[in-house]
Write a protein that holds these residues in place. Sequence first.
Motif, short mmCIF file in Angstrom:
data_model
loop_
_atom_site.label_atom_id
_atom_site.label_comp_id
_atom_site.label_asym_id
_atom_site.label_seq_id
_atom_site.Cartn_x
_atom_site.Cartn_y
_atom_site.Cartn_z
N GLN A 80 0.82 -1.20 0.00
CA GLN A 80 0.00 0.00 0.00
C GLN A 80 0.86 1.26 0.00
OE1 GLN A 80 -2.73 -0.51 3.29
NE2 GLN A 80 -3.76 -2.25 2.33
N ARG A 81 0.20 2.38 -0.36
CA ARG A 81 0.85 3.70 -0.44
C ARG A 81 1.93 3.77 -1.52
NH1 ARG A 81 -0.55 2.81 4.74
NH2 ARG A 81 -1.85 4.41 5.73
N ARG A 82 1.77 2.97 -2.56
CA ARG A 82 2.68 3.02 -3.71
C ARG A 82 1.96 3.52 -4.95
NH1 ARG A 82 5.15 -2.57 -4.88
NH2 ARG A 82 6.31 -1.32 -6.40
N GLY A 83 0.66 3.77 -4.82
CA GLY A 83 -0.11 4.23 -5.98
C GLY A 83 -0.78 3.11 -6.75
N ILE A 84 -0.77 1.89 -6.19
CA ILE A 84 -1.36 0.75 -6.90
C ILE A 84 -2.87 0.89 -7.00
CG2 ILE A 84 -1.75 -1.75 -6.78
CD1 ILE A 84 1.08 -2.02 -5.63
N ALA A 85 -3.53 1.31 -5.93
CA ALA A 85 -4.99 1.46 -5.97
C ALA A 85 -5.41 2.51 -7.00
CB ALA A 85 -5.53 1.83 -4.58
N ARG A 86 -4.67 3.62 -7.07
CA ARG A 86 -4.98 4.65 -8.06
C ARG A 86 -4.78 4.13 -9.48
NH1 ARG A 86 -5.43 10.03 -7.30
NH2 ARG A 86 -4.09 10.57 -9.06
N ALA A 87 -3.74 3.31 -9.67
CA ALA A 87 -3.50 2.74 -10.99
C ALA A 87 -4.61 1.77 -11.39
CB ALA A 87 -2.14 2.03 -11.02
N LEU A 88 -5.09 0.98 -10.43
CA LEU A 88 -6.21 0.07 -10.70
C LEU A 88 -7.48 0.85 -11.05
CD1 LEU A 88 -5.60 -2.55 -7.87
CD2 LEU A 88 -5.66 -3.07 -10.32
N LEU A 89 -7.72 1.94 -10.30
CA LEU A 89 -8.88 2.78 -10.59
C LEU A 89 -8.75 3.45 -11.95
CD1 LEU A 89 -9.81 4.61 -7.25
CD2 LEU A 89 -11.33 3.20 -8.66
N ALA A 90 -7.56 3.93 -12.26
CA ALA A 90 -7.35 4.58 -13.56
C ALA A 90 -7.66 3.62 -14.68
CB ALA A 90 -5.91 5.08 -13.66
N HIS A 91 -7.21 2.38 -14.54
CA HIS A 91 -7.46 1.36 -15.57
C HIS A 91 -8.96 1.06 -15.68
CE1 HIS A 91 -7.31 -2.40 -17.81
NE2 HIS A 91 -8.10 -2.90 -16.87
N ALA A 92 -9.60 0.77 -14.54
CA ALA A 92 -11.00 0.35 -14.56
C ALA A 92 -11.92 1.47 -15.05
CB ALA A 92 -11.43 -0.12 -13.17
N LEU A 93 -11.70 2.68 -14.54
CA LEU A 93 -12.56 3.81 -14.94
C LEU A 93 -12.31 4.18 -16.40
CD1 LEU A 93 -12.31 5.99 -11.72
CD2 LEU A 93 -14.28 4.64 -12.49
N GLY A 94 -11.06 4.10 -16.83
CA GLY A 94 -10.77 4.38 -18.24
C GLY A 94 -11.45 3.38 -19.17
N THR A 95 -11.46 2.12 -18.77
CA THR A 95 -12.14 1.08 -19.55
C THR A 95 -13.64 1.36 -19.64
OG1 THR A 95 -10.49 -0.56 -18.87
CG2 THR A 95 -12.58 -1.40 -19.71
N LEU A 96 -14.24 1.75 -18.50
CA LEU A 96 -15.67 2.08 -18.50
C LEU A 96 -15.96 3.29 -19.38
CD1 LEU A 96 -16.53 1.58 -14.71
CD2 LEU A 96 -17.31 0.15 -16.62
N HIS A 97 -15.07 4.29 -19.31
CA HIS A 97 -15.26 5.51 -20.11
C HIS A 97 -15.25 5.18 -21.60
CE1 HIS A 97 -15.25 9.76 -21.00
NE2 HIS A 97 -14.15 9.63 -21.71
N ARG A 98 -14.32 4.35 -22.00
CA ARG A 98 -14.23 3.96 -23.41
C ARG A 98 -15.42 3.11 -23.84
NH1 ARG A 98 -8.91 3.59 -21.71
NH2 ARG A 98 -9.02 1.33 -21.40
N SER A 99 -16.09 2.48 -22.87
CA SER A 99 -17.28 1.68 -23.17
C SER A 99 -18.56 2.52 -23.16
CB SER A 99 -17.41 0.54 -22.15
OG SER A 99 -16.28 -0.31 -22.22
#
Length: 263
Positions: A208-227
């Motif tokens: 934790q506190r390495r930015g992994i959660a933000r990276a996961l959110l960026a991926h998932a939300l970006g995928t939803l946005h493109r859909s």
Amino acid sequence: MNTKHFTSGLSENAVMITRVADRQWHALDDDLVVGRGYAQHRPDGRLFVSIDAWHEATFDRLAEAMLAELPAPLYTVVDEADVELTAGWRRAGFTIRRREWEYAVPTDPRVTGLDAVLPPSGVTIVPAGQADESLLRAVDRAIRDEVEAAVGWQSMPAEVVPRPEGDTIVDPSKYAVAAAPDRYLGLIRVVTVNRPRIGLVAVRVGEQRRGIARALLAHALGTLHRSGFAAAWTEVHESNQAASALFEGIGARPMSSNLELVR
């Protein structure tokens, strides 16, 4: 599931409560159905009840009949803004167990500020449907054990999507993961029924506190946005300040709050 709008004008004595199926009850007034009660097990094994009734007296009669036949503990979820429904369950002996905020989460990376977010060095994001199932189950088990040892898994958002008995993975195809060369470090689960719901985003304690959660959110939300989805939604337990800060930091807005009650 629960419905409110109690009104007066019904003869309490005229209402007859009948169990019409396993864990289903009807309130009848001269053969007219004036209320319904249900009980169902959530995927985590807990038994949740709901009552759909227009009259306060009918609600109370249904609650009394259901509670006499169902094993404790029993749970229900109400919109905190629904004062009348909350009062009905309080009369039936339920107490507030927890409060969960429901957030609307934008997906547009220009709004979330996640357009330039990358995972930390040595970590890659594996899209949903491409994760190795044995490694996925291993990180899910490890995270659950870590949460259980700390605040308890019951503090996590309720799991409302059915899954096989004894299995903690709802559906392997719904998870994207953060991967190191030899193991998975975190996961995010997105399920779309009527609208996309982020049911879980979690990272192993030591990562934790390495930015992994933000990276996961960026991926998932970006995928939803493109859909074509402009927003997703998620729930956050009121005591989980880290999760609240994570979502509010990307522009998520609290829309309502739900109370989980227990008897």
